[in-house]
Design an enzyme around this catalytic site. Structure first.
Site, mmCIF file in Angstrom:
data_model
loop_
_atom_site.group_PDB
_atom_site.id
_atom_site.type_symbol
_atom_site.label_atom_id
_atom_site.label_comp_id
_atom_site.label_asym_id
_atom_site.label_seq_id
_atom_site.Cartn_x
_atom_site.Cartn_y
_atom_site.Cartn_z
ATOM 1 N N ASN A 9 0.872 -1.200 0.038
ATOM 2 C CA ASN A 9 0.063 -0.029 -0.017
ATOM 3 C C ASN A 9 0.728 1.165 0.127
ATOM 4 O OD1 ASN A 9 -1.781 2.032 0.562
ATOM 5 N ND2 ASN A 9 -2.191 1.580 2.629
ATOM 6 N N TRP A 10 0.976 1.811 -1.107
ATOM 7 C CA TRP A 10 1.818 3.083 -1.267
ATOM 8 C C TRP A 10 1.380 4.321 -0.670
ATOM 9 C CZ3 TRP A 10 3.850 3.034 -7.145
ATOM 10 C CH2 TRP A 10 4.727 1.942 -7.357
ATOM 11 N N LYS A 11 -0.073 4.214 -0.348
ATOM 12 C CA LYS A 11 -0.651 5.655 0.320
ATOM 13 C C LYS A 11 -0.236 6.850 -0.598
ATOM 14 C CE LYS A 11 0.259 3.294 4.709
ATOM 15 N NZ LYS A 11 0.304 3.526 6.180
ATOM 16 N N HIS A 94 -9.339 0.738 4.984
ATOM 17 C CA HIS A 94 -7.963 1.016 5.585
ATOM 18 C C HIS A 94 -8.193 1.907 6.666
ATOM 19 C CE1 HIS A 94 -3.944 2.271 6.444
ATOM 20 N NE2 HIS A 94 -3.268 1.119 5.737
ATOM 21 N N GLU A 96 -6.572 4.424 7.945
ATOM 22 C CA GLU A 96 -6.547 5.746 7.545
ATOM 23 C C GLU A 96 -7.673 6.428 6.952
ATOM 24 O OE1 GLU A 96 -2.715 5.611 5.575
ATOM 25 O OE2 GLU A 96 -1.860 4.887 7.468
ATOM 26 N N GLU A 166 -5.359 -5.415 10.367
ATOM 27 C CA GLU A 166 -4.397 -4.509 10.838
ATOM 28 C C GLU A 166 -4.496 -3.684 11.833
ATOM 29 O OE1 GLU A 166 -2.234 -3.122 6.793
ATOM 30 O OE2 GLU A 166 -4.055 -1.987 6.990
ATOM 31 N N GLY A 172 2.254 1.761 10.786
ATOM 32 C CA GLY A 172 3.447 3.026 10.582
ATOM 33 C C GLY A 172 4.003 3.467 11.835
ATOM 34 N N SER A 212 3.588 -2.593 10.428
ATOM 35 C CA SER A 212 4.857 -2.664 10.564
ATOM 36 C C SER A 212 5.757 -3.770 10.288
ATOM 37 C CB SER A 212 5.097 -2.101 12.164
ATOM 38 O OG SER A 212 4.830 -0.767 12.127
ATOM 39 N N GLY A 233 2.920 -1.406 4.252
ATOM 40 C CA GLY A 233 2.843 0.028 4.112
ATOM 41 C C GLY A 233 4.423 0.698 3.839
ATOM 42 N N GLY A 234 5.135 1.114 4.860
ATOM 43 C CA GLY A 234 6.274 1.715 4.697
ATOM 44 C C GLY A 234 7.286 0.971 3.952
#
Ligand code: PEP
Length: 249
Positions: A9-11, A94, A96, A166, A172, A212, A233-234
């Site tokens: 997930n590149w956000k 998600h 966010e 999640e 994150g 993470s 993510g990251g």
């Protein structure tokens, strides 16, 4: 044997030049045939990613879509728009989107219904906040999230659903659920699906863990019997890191 999946997930990261670089780097790595890999760029980069990944074993997912087919929804994108550019998969729910953009179990139910009807594959995200884990209400919360958005769907619809547990406190933050915590929740989810549907469906649904996941912890997390891969993510923003995770099964 369930599918093994790793999705990045590149956000809101990676403009055109950065997308080109990252995808070029990703496609230089080989990917095992028994692992399905997805990347989810921002809307503006989806066509670019579809075109660059044509013929490659990496699928493209969107990070969101609207429940409506068309109309007065400024800033939004429909499933037919996604399908029209060759995107067949969408991430929904998600944390966010829930916390920053007001998505609720009810609004997600509507998005899920549209996506299913339109033949999209869904990566459905859910998970508890830290306060809920501390209060020991995390199982109830997860059950509620799944129940409202998904559990009224007919069994056949589950062919289009990938779950992604999640825990919000692990997204994150660098703090990961322990492999045992992930396994405990994934087993709970299968139990709830079995209670609502049947044992075969519960056994077959793919459940990813997200929060993470990094090159140094992916193997341990993916080794849990009910964890079928990860939503990343990251670490998905770095080709080498992401590919270590893809190869961590
Ligand atoms: C995510 O955004 O879905 C996620 C899991 O992020 P991270 O891997 O950075 O915690």
């Amino acid at each position: 044997m369930r599918n093994q999946i790793v999705a990045g997930n590149w956000k809101m990261n990676n403009n055109t030049a950065e997308t080109e670089l990252l995808l070029t780097n990703l496609t230089q790595h080989s990917i095992r045939e028994d692992v399905s890999v997805y990347v989810a760029p921002a809307f503006t980069q989806l066509s670019q990613a579809v075109s660059m990944l044509n013929g490659q074993p990496i699928k493209v997912a969107a990070q969101n879509m609207n429940a409506a087919a068309s109309g007065a929804h400024t800033g939004e994108v429909s499933s037919s728009m996604l399908k029209g550019i060759g995107v067949q998969t969408v991430i929904l729910g998600h944390s966010e989107r829930r916390s920053l953009y007001g998505e609720t179990n009810e609004s997600l139910k509507a998005k899920v219904a549209t996506a299913i009807e339109d033949g999209m594959e869904i990566i459905f995200c859910f998970g508890e906040e830290l306060s809920e884990r501390k209060e020991n209400t995390h199982f109830d919360l997860v059950k509620e999230q799944l129940f409202t958005a998904l559990f009224e769907l007919p069994s056949e619809a589950w062919n289009q659903i990938i779950l992604a547990y999640e825990p919000v406190w692990a997204i994150g933050t660098g703090e990961t659920a322990s492999p045992e915590q992930a396994q405990e929740m994934h087993a709970f989810i299968r139990k709830e699906i079995e209670a609502n549907y049947d044992a075969a469906l519960a056994e077959n649904v793919v459940i990813l863990y997200g929060g993470s996941v990094k090159p140094n912890n992916a193997k341990e997390i993916f080794s849990m019997v009910d964890v079928d891969g990860g939503l990343i993510g990251g670490a998905s923003l770095n080709a080498d890191d992401f590919m270590v995770i893809v190869n961590a099964f």
